[in-house]
Design a protein around this motif. Structure first.
Motif, PDB file in Angstrom:
ATOM      1  N   SER A   8      17.797 -44.506 -43.375  1.00  0.00           N
ATOM      2  CA  SER A   8      17.367 -45.885 -43.265  1.00  0.00           C
ATOM      3  C   SER A   8      15.940 -45.968 -43.785  1.00  0.00           C
ATOM      4  N   PRO A   9      15.650 -46.958 -44.652  1.00  0.00           N
ATOM      5  CA  PRO A   9      14.279 -47.083 -45.147  1.00  0.00           C
ATOM      6  C   PRO A   9      13.312 -47.323 -43.987  1.00  0.00           C
ATOM      7  N   VAL A  10      12.114 -46.731 -44.106  1.00  0.00           N
ATOM      8  CA  VAL A  10      11.085 -46.932 -43.094  1.00  0.00           C
ATOM      9  C   VAL A  10      10.500 -48.321 -43.273  1.00  0.00           C
ATOM     10  N   SER A  11      10.415 -49.056 -42.170  1.00  0.00           N
ATOM     11  CA  SER A  11       9.821 -50.393 -42.213  1.00  0.00           C
ATOM     12  C   SER A  11       8.306 -50.240 -42.315  1.00  0.00           C
TER      13      SER A  11
ATOM     14  N   GLN B 279       9.746 -41.671 -46.739  1.00  0.00           N
ATOM     15  CA  GLN B 279      10.095 -43.069 -46.932  1.00  0.00           C
ATOM     16  C   GLN B 279      11.351 -43.508 -46.175  1.00  0.00           C
ATOM     17  N   VAL B 280      12.050 -42.546 -45.551  1.00  0.00           N
ATOM     18  CA  VAL B 280      13.265 -42.868 -44.798  1.00  0.00           C
ATOM     19  C   VAL B 280      13.219 -42.209 -43.420  1.00  0.00           C
ATOM     20  N   THR B 281      14.041 -42.737 -42.535  1.00  0.00           N
ATOM     21  CA  THR B 281      14.350 -42.039 -41.292  1.00  0.00           C
ATOM     22  C   THR B 281      15.760 -41.510 -41.485  1.00  0.00           C
ATOM     23  N   SER B 282      15.964 -40.249 -41.102  1.00  0.00           N
ATOM     24  CA  SER B 282      17.229 -39.579 -41.386  1.00  0.00           C
ATOM     25  C   SER B 282      17.812 -38.968 -40.113  1.00  0.00           C
TER      26      SER B 282
END
Length: 130
Positions: free
Chosen positions: A126-129, A108-111
């Motif tokens: 950052s949350p995944v769009s 659910q995120v990019t890290s």
């Protein structure tokens, strides 16, 4: 109940203050001299009355062992959230920040993970769009 202050152990408060303010963009909330060290907290300029991050000296042997073990295993000490991880990655890279992991999708995120110059790995998420 809510979180008011959390801490990250640092090897040098002056170096940490410079990195966390001039590079990451936090602002000093409190800097109270306490003998050799200070009660030194920073906050996000987007939430100046929010959670404070204490830049805490790592002088206790357990703190140093904890930091060393986490770093050796590649485990971030803390996670910061950003809206646009690619833009923040570019901005920090341009400022000379060393990343141990570039932005990668993680569910659910990019890290991404960087070295804070004070003995810690820090994760940017950052949350995944959709």
């Amino acid at each position: 109940m809510r979180i008011g202050v959390t801490s990250v152990f640092v090897d040098d408060q002056d170096k940490a203050e410079k990195f966390y303010t001039e590079v990451l963009g936090f602002q000093v909330k409190h800097k109270v001299p306490l003998g050799e060290y200070s009660w030194l907290t920073v906050v996000s300029p987007a939430d100046p009355d929010g959670i404070e991050l204490l830049l805490e000296p790592d002088q206790h042997p357990a703190a140093k062992a904890y930091k060393t073990a986490l770093s050796a295993d590649g485990i971030p000490m803390m996670i910061f959230t950003v809206d646009d991880i690619d833009a923040e990655y570019r901005r920090l890279t341009d400022l000379g920040v060393f990343f141990t992991q570039p932005p990668q999708p993680m569910g659910q995120v990019t890290s991404a993970v960087f070295d804070d110059t004070c003995g810690n790995l820090i994760s940017l998420n950052s949350p995944v769009s959709e």
